[in-house]
Every structure is written in C-alpha cells, then in structure tokens.
Scaffold this motif. Structure first.
Motif, short mmCIF file in Angstrom:
data_model
loop_
_atom_site.label_atom_id
_atom_site.label_comp_id
_atom_site.label_asym_id
_atom_site.label_seq_id
_atom_site.Cartn_x
_atom_site.Cartn_y
_atom_site.Cartn_z
N LEU A 10 0.83 -1.21 0.00
CA LEU A 10 0.00 0.00 0.00
C LEU A 10 0.86 1.26 0.00
CD1 LEU A 10 -2.83 -0.98 2.53
CD2 LEU A 10 -3.11 -0.51 0.08
N LEU A 11 1.96 1.24 0.76
CA LEU A 11 2.83 2.41 0.82
C LEU A 11 3.56 2.63 -0.50
CD1 LEU A 11 4.35 2.10 4.42
CD2 LEU A 11 2.31 3.34 3.66
N GLU A 12 3.91 1.57 -1.18
CA GLU A 12 4.56 1.71 -2.50
C GLU A 12 3.60 2.36 -3.50
OE1 GLU A 12 6.14 -1.98 -3.84
OE2 GLU A 12 7.75 -2.03 -2.33
N ASP A 13 2.36 1.93 -3.50
CA ASP A 13 1.37 2.55 -4.40
C ASP A 13 1.19 4.03 -4.06
OD1 ASP A 13 0.97 0.21 -5.76
OD2 ASP A 13 -0.86 -0.35 -4.68
N ALA A 14 1.11 4.32 -2.76
CA ALA A 14 0.96 5.71 -2.34
C ALA A 14 2.18 6.53 -2.72
CB ALA A 14 0.73 5.77 -0.83
N GLY A 15 3.37 5.95 -2.62
CA GLY A 15 4.60 6.65 -2.99
C GLY A 15 4.64 6.97 -4.48
N LYS A 16 4.17 6.05 -5.31
CA LYS A 16 4.12 6.30 -6.75
C LYS A 16 3.18 7.46 -7.07
CE LYS A 16 5.07 1.50 -8.08
NZ LYS A 16 4.50 0.27 -8.70
N HIS A 17 2.03 7.46 -6.40
CA HIS A 17 1.09 8.56 -6.63
C HIS A 17 1.68 9.88 -6.17
CE1 HIS A 17 -2.62 10.82 -6.82
NE2 HIS A 17 -2.47 11.17 -5.56
N CYS A 18 2.35 9.87 -5.02
CA CYS A 18 2.99 11.08 -4.51
C CYS A 18 4.00 11.62 -5.51
CB CYS A 18 3.67 10.78 -3.17
SG CYS A 18 4.68 12.12 -2.51
N PHE A 19 4.79 10.72 -6.10
CA PHE A 19 5.80 11.13 -7.07
C PHE A 19 5.16 11.78 -8.29
CE2 PHE A 19 8.25 9.95 -10.89
CZ PHE A 19 9.42 10.64 -10.63
N GLN A 20 4.15 11.14 -8.84
CA GLN A 20 3.49 11.68 -10.03
C GLN A 20 2.85 13.03 -9.73
OE1 GLN A 20 0.94 8.35 -10.70
NE2 GLN A 20 2.46 7.18 -11.86
N LEU A 21 2.23 13.14 -8.55
CA LEU A 21 1.61 14.40 -8.16
C LEU A 21 2.66 15.49 -7.96
CD1 LEU A 21 -0.90 16.00 -7.35
CD2 LEU A 21 -0.62 15.12 -5.02
N PHE A 22 3.80 15.13 -7.35
CA PHE A 22 4.85 16.11 -7.11
C PHE A 22 5.42 16.66 -8.41
CE2 PHE A 22 9.45 16.95 -6.30
CZ PHE A 22 9.27 18.14 -5.61
N VAL A 23 5.62 15.80 -9.39
CA VAL A 23 6.11 16.26 -10.70
C VAL A 23 5.14 17.28 -11.29
CG1 VAL A 23 6.60 15.55 -13.09
CG2 VAL A 23 7.46 14.19 -11.17
N HIS A 24 3.84 17.02 -11.14
CA HIS A 24 2.83 17.98 -11.61
C HIS A 24 2.88 19.26 -10.79
CE1 HIS A 24 -0.94 19.57 -13.14
NE2 HIS A 24 -1.36 19.72 -11.90
N GLN A 25 3.03 19.15 -9.47
CA GLN A 25 3.08 20.33 -8.61
C GLN A 25 4.24 21.26 -9.00
OE1 GLN A 25 3.20 17.93 -4.95
NE2 GLN A 25 1.53 19.17 -4.15
N LEU A 26 5.34 20.69 -9.48
CA LEU A 26 6.49 21.50 -9.86
C LEU A 26 6.18 22.42 -11.04
CD1 LEU A 26 9.43 18.95 -9.51
CD2 LEU A 26 8.92 20.90 -8.03
N THR A 27 5.17 22.10 -11.80
CA THR A 27 4.79 22.95 -12.93
C THR A 27 3.74 23.98 -12.54
OG1 THR A 27 2.98 21.53 -13.71
CG2 THR A 27 5.21 21.01 -14.47
N GLU A 28 3.20 23.84 -11.31
CA GLU A 28 2.16 24.77 -10.87
C GLU A 28 2.48 25.37 -9.50
OE1 GLU A 28 -1.78 23.22 -11.28
OE2 GLU A 28 -1.60 22.95 -13.44
N GLU A 29 1.92 24.80 -8.42
CA GLU A 29 2.02 25.44 -7.10
C GLU A 29 3.44 25.55 -6.58
OE1 GLU A 29 0.42 22.55 -7.71
OE2 GLU A 29 -1.55 22.47 -6.73
N LEU A 30 4.30 24.59 -6.92
CA LEU A 30 5.65 24.54 -6.35
C LEU A 30 6.74 24.96 -7.34
CD1 LEU A 30 5.40 21.24 -4.25
CD2 LEU A 30 4.88 23.60 -3.57
N GLN A 31 6.41 25.84 -8.26
CA GLN A 31 7.40 26.30 -9.25
C GLN A 31 8.60 26.96 -8.61
OE1 GLN A 31 5.91 28.71 -12.44
NE2 GLN A 31 4.18 27.37 -12.87
N LEU A 32 8.41 27.59 -7.45
CA LEU A 32 9.48 28.36 -6.82
C LEU A 32 10.22 27.57 -5.74
CD1 LEU A 32 7.70 31.83 -6.48
CD2 LEU A 32 9.13 30.98 -8.35
N LEU A 33 9.94 26.29 -5.58
CA LEU A 33 10.63 25.49 -4.58
C LEU A 33 12.12 25.42 -4.91
CD1 LEU A 33 10.27 23.70 -2.08
CD2 LEU A 33 9.87 21.76 -3.63
N ASP A 34 12.97 25.55 -3.87
CA ASP A 34 14.41 25.64 -4.12
C ASP A 34 14.94 24.34 -4.71
OD1 ASP A 34 16.17 24.10 -1.81
OD2 ASP A 34 14.16 24.64 -1.15
#
Length: 296
Positions: A200-224
């Motif tokens: 279950l944690l591996e599946d959740a980690g994969k989703h987190c990764f995919q979501l984070f890549v998307h976040q980098l193009t929107e809400e988290l563009q300025l993250l260091d």
C-alpha cells in the motif's frame, strides 16, 4: 572525553518527578528547534498518549538529544472510512488524518502509529550520527510495541529530507502550499514497522511522485532546487519507464533544441522527463552543481 550514549523512553510521570531531567530535555528542544514554545512544555507534561525518548551520555548522564512522541491511530474501520471521505476529523491525530485524506489509504486510520513531533540533538553534537541513532532506537522499540508505523511531518528542506531518507523513511505526501514560518511546503514521511503495509505504501509513494512532478509545474514552481532534487531522489524503488528513457523522436527534438533549431515550448515535456530521470535515486548533495540547479 569520549563516551557511549544510552537511549531511554521516559513517561510523563517520571518527568513530573524529575525537574532537572525535564529542564535538560526542554533546553535541548529550545536550542535545536525553532517551533519549540511553552506549549511544547505543556505537551510534554499533559498531552495524552505522549512519551519522550532521550539520548544521554553513559558516563555523565547529561541529555544530548530528545524526541517527543505522540501515539495516534487505532480507529475503527467505520471511522477510518469516514475520515477518508472527509466526514470525520479527530483531535490530535495528524498522521491518521493525513494518511487517509492526503495520502489516500482508506484503512490507514486503523493502523497504530507513533508520530515524531519533535526531535533535537544538542547543536554541539550534531552531524556525528546521534540523531540517526535516536531514530533507529525509536523504530526498534515501537516495533516491539506492535505499532504499524512511525511517521513524521516536516518542512520540505533538502537537508531535513535527506536525514529522514537515511533513516529509512518513505515520502508519501508533499503539500501544495508554503508554510508561513518555514517558507517551505510540508512533507509527510513514514517508516513501516509491519511488512504487510509495504504494498500500500509503495502505491501511495508512486502517486505522490506523479503528483509532485505535476506540482512543480504549478504550485511549487518556486521550490528551491536542493529540495526538489532531494524529493525526487526519494523514489528510488519505483520504475517509471516514461521518465527513464526517451523515444528516438524525443531525442531528435531535444537535439534540435540544443542546437537552436526550435524553442523551449516544443521540448518542455521532454526536459521534464530528463530532469526526473537524472535525480531519481540520486545521492544527496549539500551543494548541487550549477548545471543541476539550472536543469531544475
């Protein structure tokens, strides 16, 4: 003088009876953590389901490190489902709520967990492995207590994230908003204590990764860049074919961009794949290279 260190789990009754020990623990927390306030002292003494681990010298018994623990979870299946659906928000159960609502595991609130609320090592003793030693002992003792996992919430700072990665924690959620105090998005990390949780944690980690890549193009563009590189490096155990190799067409497009034959907009998605591929499973760097920063 060199000495060994011992780690003890201290209950609240012991703290109430030992003013000197309480003073040493609170002093360590104040020196090492900017969010330590008088409310932390109240939590040490009064909060339910709370314990403290201390690391002290074997010879002089002086406290060099401390971790404040909150025990959470253990809800019924019905309560966990209601939490998953956003219809139930229990008091003082951050892990249960995050794991169901944000991570998306419907049964997670049923799991019993230990949350590391604060962890601190004396500033003069940092960087020599005492923090990892303290966390490893917490994991060992809470495994013996039949808990399901140990979890922690923190700001997505590169050095902090790398510490938890070295301790074997898995990244399951990155917030989309910057914290008012830290200026960083939040991160949720867990260390499973029971093997049946891992799928279950591996599946959740994969989703987190995919979501984070998307976040980098929107809400988290300025993250260091250092935080971005460390967050991407957490996903070493997953295989993402689309991010690990480019098609012949994509290679030609990228080559044309490099030689000035086309604009950035036509290859931005390809560059994203290259970036993710480069930093997945990357070892931590305290000072990323200029090329790495530019690519991020």
């Amino acid at each position: 003088e060199q000495q060994d260190y011992i780690i003890k789990k201290i209950d609240q009754d012991t703290l109430l009876m030992d003013e000197e020990l309480l003073s040493q623990i609170f002093e360590i927390l104040v020196m090492a953590h900017y969010q330590t306030t008088p409310n932390t002292l109240a939590q040490l003494l009064d909060a339910p389901n709370t314990a403290v681990y201390i690391l002290q010298g074997d010879n002089d018994k002086v406290v060099r490190g401390a971790a404040l623990i909150s025990y959470e979870g253990g809800f019924t299946a019905e309560e966990s489902t209601r939490m998953f659906m956003g219809k139930f928000r229990p008091y003082a159960n951050m892990l249960a709520e995050m794991m169901t609502r944000m991570v998306g595991i419907e049964t997670a609130a049923e799991w019993k967990a230990a949350r590391i609320v604060r962890i601190a090592i004396h500033p003069d003793m940092q960087g020599v492995g005492l923090g990892s030693k303290l966390v490893n002992e917490i994991i060992a003792q809470e495994t013996a207590n039949a808990l399901h996992y140990v979890g922690v919430g923190c700001g997505a700072d590169g050095m902090v994230l790398q510490f938890w990665k070295k301790c074997g924690f898995q990244l399951l959620h990155v917030g989309s908003k910057y914290g008012a105090a830290s200026g960083l998005p939040s991160a949720l990390l867990v260390h499973p204590l029971k093997p049946e949780l891992q799928p279950l944690l591996e599946d959740a980690g994969k989703h987190c990764f995919q979501l984070f890549v998307h976040q980098l193009t929107e809400e988290l563009q300025l993250l260091d860049p250092q935080s971005v590189i460390t967050l991407l490096s957490y996903h070493q155990g997953c295989t993402y074919t689309a991010f690990e190799q480019l098609t012949p067409f994509e290679w030609k497009m990228l080559a044309s961009y490099i030689w000035g034959g086309r604009g950035y907009d036509s290859v931005s998605s390809i560059l994203q794949k290259v970036t993710v591929c480069m930093f997945a499973n990357r070892q931590y760097q305290s000072d990323p290279s200029g090329d790495d920063v530019l690519l991020v």
